[in-house]
Design a protein around this motif. Structure first.
Motif, mmCIF file in Angstrom:
data_model
loop_
_atom_site.group_PDB
_atom_site.id
_atom_site.type_symbol
_atom_site.label_atom_id
_atom_site.label_comp_id
_atom_site.label_asym_id
_atom_site.label_seq_id
_atom_site.Cartn_x
_atom_site.Cartn_y
_atom_site.Cartn_z
ATOM 1 N N SER A 18 -3.895 0.701 3.630
ATOM 2 C CA SER A 18 -4.968 0.054 4.374
ATOM 3 C C SER A 18 -5.799 -0.772 3.412
ATOM 4 N N ASN A 19 -5.975 -2.039 3.745
ATOM 5 C CA ASN A 19 -6.776 -2.965 2.932
ATOM 6 C C ASN A 19 -6.356 -2.968 1.467
ATOM 7 N N GLY A 20 -5.049 -2.857 1.231
ATOM 8 C CA GLY A 20 -4.536 -2.933 -0.133
ATOM 9 C C GLY A 20 -4.453 -1.605 -0.852
ATOM 10 N N TRP A 21 -4.977 -0.536 -0.273
ATOM 11 C CA TRP A 21 -4.927 0.792 -0.880
ATOM 12 C C TRP A 21 -3.764 1.580 -0.269
ATOM 13 N N ILE A 22 -2.856 2.069 -1.123
ATOM 14 C CA ILE A 22 -1.737 2.883 -0.672
ATOM 15 C C ILE A 22 -2.229 4.314 -0.482
ATOM 16 N N THR A 23 -1.801 4.945 0.592
ATOM 17 C CA THR A 23 -2.283 6.283 0.915
ATOM 18 C C THR A 23 -1.151 7.294 0.846
ATOM 19 N N SER A 24 -1.496 8.503 0.412
ATOM 20 C CA SER A 24 -0.519 9.583 0.328
ATOM 21 C C SER A 24 -1.152 10.872 0.810
ATOM 22 N N LEU A 25 -0.291 11.827 1.151
ATOM 23 C CA LEU A 25 -0.733 13.163 1.528
ATOM 24 C C LEU A 25 -0.269 14.095 0.425
ATOM 25 N N THR A 26 -1.214 14.573 -0.380
ATOM 26 C CA THR A 26 -0.902 15.350 -1.572
ATOM 27 C C THR A 26 -1.588 16.706 -1.499
ATOM 28 N N ASP A 27 -0.803 17.780 -1.413
ATOM 29 C CA ASP A 27 -1.349 19.147 -1.358
ATOM 30 C C ASP A 27 -2.400 19.281 -0.256
ATOM 31 N N GLY A 28 -2.118 18.697 0.897
ATOM 32 C CA GLY A 28 -3.043 18.802 2.015
ATOM 33 C C GLY A 28 -4.230 17.864 1.947
ATOM 34 N N LYS A 29 -4.275 16.988 0.950
ATOM 35 C CA LYS A 29 -5.366 16.040 0.803
ATOM 36 C C LYS A 29 -4.842 14.612 0.948
ATOM 37 N N VAL A 30 -5.627 13.765 1.590
ATOM 38 C CA VAL A 30 -5.308 12.345 1.639
ATOM 39 C C VAL A 30 -5.822 11.693 0.357
ATOM 40 N N CYS A 31 -4.950 10.990 -0.333
ATOM 41 C CA CYS A 31 -5.319 10.296 -1.563
ATOM 42 C C CYS A 31 -5.142 8.797 -1.369
ATOM 43 N N LEU A 32 -6.074 8.024 -1.909
ATOM 44 C CA LEU A 32 -6.043 6.569 -1.840
ATOM 45 C C LEU A 32 -5.736 6.028 -3.224
ATOM 46 N N TRP A 33 -4.692 5.221 -3.304
ATOM 47 C CA TRP A 33 -4.222 4.670 -4.575
ATOM 48 C C TRP A 33 -4.422 3.163 -4.566
ATOM 49 N N ASP A 34 -5.000 2.647 -5.657
ATOM 50 C CA ASP A 34 -5.209 1.214 -5.761
ATOM 51 C C ASP A 34 -3.865 0.513 -5.815
ATOM 52 N N GLN A 35 -3.881 -0.807 -5.609
ATOM 53 C CA GLN A 35 -2.649 -1.588 -5.579
ATOM 54 C C GLN A 35 -1.829 -1.356 -6.837
ATOM 55 N N PRO A 36 -0.504 -1.547 -6.769
ATOM 56 C CA PRO A 36 0.360 -1.302 -7.917
ATOM 57 C C PRO A 36 -0.147 -2.027 -9.169
ATOM 58 N N PRO A 37 -0.372 -1.300 -10.258
ATOM 59 C CA PRO A 37 -0.894 -1.907 -11.482
ATOM 60 C C PRO A 37 0.214 -2.570 -12.287
ATOM 61 N N PRO A 38 -0.148 -3.363 -13.278
ATOM 62 C CA PRO A 38 0.858 -3.923 -14.180
ATOM 63 C C PRO A 38 1.637 -2.818 -14.886
ATOM 64 N N GLN A 39 2.820 -3.155 -15.379
ATOM 65 C CA GLN A 39 3.679 -2.184 -16.039
ATOM 66 C C GLN A 39 2.933 -1.491 -17.177
ATOM 67 N N GLY A 40 2.995 -0.168 -17.174
ATOM 68 C CA GLY A 40 2.386 0.596 -18.258
ATOM 69 C C GLY A 40 0.966 1.044 -17.993
ATOM 70 N N GLU A 41 0.302 0.516 -16.963
ATOM 71 C CA GLU A 41 -1.065 0.918 -16.673
ATOM 72 C C GLU A 41 -1.081 2.022 -15.618
ATOM 73 N N SER A 42 -2.111 2.865 -15.680
ATOM 74 C CA SER A 42 -2.215 3.979 -14.745
ATOM 75 C C SER A 42 -2.719 3.497 -13.388
ATOM 76 N N VAL A 43 -2.434 4.283 -12.363
ATOM 77 C CA VAL A 43 -2.851 3.959 -11.012
ATOM 78 C C VAL A 43 -4.185 4.635 -10.730
ATOM 79 N N ARG A 44 -5.150 3.878 -10.225
ATOM 80 C CA ARG A 44 -6.449 4.446 -9.881
ATOM 81 C C ARG A 44 -6.341 5.181 -8.554
#
Length: 341
Positions: free
Chosen positions: A86-112
């Motif tokens: 949603s609005n560029g943020w990728i969402t996941s369901l992790t251990d019963g929690k919804v997590c929002l991940w920033d857009q795919p970062p450049p190679q080698g950088e961590s995901v916010r």
């Protein structure tokens, strides 16, 4: 003709509804008084069951949305289930929690990543399968941002992630016609909206007036196309879903009926193909007028989120088109070129 529109509405139960005849603005989610600028999201997530170790992400590049296969962090793939964007943020369901991940970062950088509180499953509901996620602003870190998670079934959960101690407001939807439909945020109405299966009802929820008892709008279909027998039988054989989109530049609201059918099998997995689209312009009185002309606008249609922008803001995109971005296909439909007989 009305039978065509009723194909997916077998889940809908007749019941009294509140018919809206004039616009209402609850201001339950955002204090902004002027519309946000409308741009393409930075990324849209599409799942691909054929390649579980990869995530197919459609990213914004050079003014258009283009497919890109990327490898997500190992711990992300092992511990979380990707559920949409949603609005560029990728969402996941992790251990019963919804997590929002920033857009795919450049190679080698961590995901916010922003983790939301654990969900509480309401009685006779489930929180393991998600229909989609919608956000009211471009970032969950904005003070006014509200995140809505529509689970498959009766539960709709709403959270304001930027609050000091965020918590979920869990709503149990009573009408089964909304159980499998996606949720979207309407900036014009300042509410989250869900179109019922079949497209006859639209429910709207906010944090205050319509928190547990939604505002219901009943739609009346008009200007329906005349279908040939072959086209009618084709549409009857399709899987149908309904999607609401809103143009912030023109203030118009459209409903897209998306007809898909199994076309081929790849690695023992059935793949579906779009057979037809019907676009209806919805007004405040609930008139849903079929149209093959949306003017200078174009619609992007996905299972995660759908949106409507001026064609001039998208490189290589012509007006009056719908761009479908799905795990099975990425294609463009010219609304004016569709034939029904």
């Amino acid at each position: 003709m009305s039978l065509i529109l009723n194909i997916p509405s077998k889940l809908c139960l007749p019941k009294p509804v509140l018919v809206r005849s004039s616009p209402r603005h609850s201001k339950g989610f955002s204090s902004a008084s002027s519309p946000q600028s409308q741009t393409l999201p930075s990324a849209i997530f599409c799942a691909d069951p054929c390649r579980l170790h990869l995530s197919r992400v459609v990213v914004r590049r050079h003014g258009d949305m283009n497919p890109l296969d990327i490898k997500m962090p190992k711990h992300f793939m092992e511990n979380g289930e990707l559920i949409g964007s949603s609005n560029g943020w990728i969402t996941s369901l992790t251990d019963g929690k919804v997590c929002l991940w920033d857009q795919p970062p450049p190679q080698g950088e961590s995901v916010r990543m922003i983790s939301l509180p654990p969900h509480v499953t309401l009685p006779l509901c489930q929180t393991q399968m998600v229909t989609n996620v919608a956000m009211s602003t471009s970032s969950p870190e904005e003070e006014d941002c509200v995140v809505a998670v529509k689970f498959l079934g009766p539960q709709l959960s709403i959270c304001k992630p930027a609050q000091p101690n965020p918590e979920w407001i869990d709503i149990r939807i009573s009408n089964p016609c909304f159980f499998s439909s996606p949720v979207m945020y309407s900036e014009k109405e300042d509410m989250f909206r869900i179109v019922g299966s079949g497209g006859h009802l639209v429910g709207s929820w906010d944090l205050y007036k319509h928190k547990y008892t939604p505002e219901i709008q009943r739609l009346e279909f008009q200007n329906l196309p005349e279908l040939s027998k072959a086209k009618r039988e084709l549409l009857y054989s399709c899987n149908t879903s309904e999607h609401l989109v809103e143009s912030r530049t023109t203030g118009e609201t459209f409903m897209v009926k998306w007809y898909k059918r199994t076309a081929k099998t790849i690695y023992r997995i059935e793949r579906m193909e779009t057979k037809a689209l019907m676009v209806f312009k919805i007004d405040e009185e609930g008139n849903a007028v079929y149209t093959q002309d949306i003017g200078d606008l174009c619609i992007f249609l996905t299972m995660s989120e759908s949106f409507c922008v001026p064609a001039s803001s998208v490189r290589h995109m012509r007006p009056n088109r719908v761009k479908i971005m799905d795990v099975d296909e990425i294609t463009v439909v010219d609304l004016a070129a569709q034939k029904w007989n």
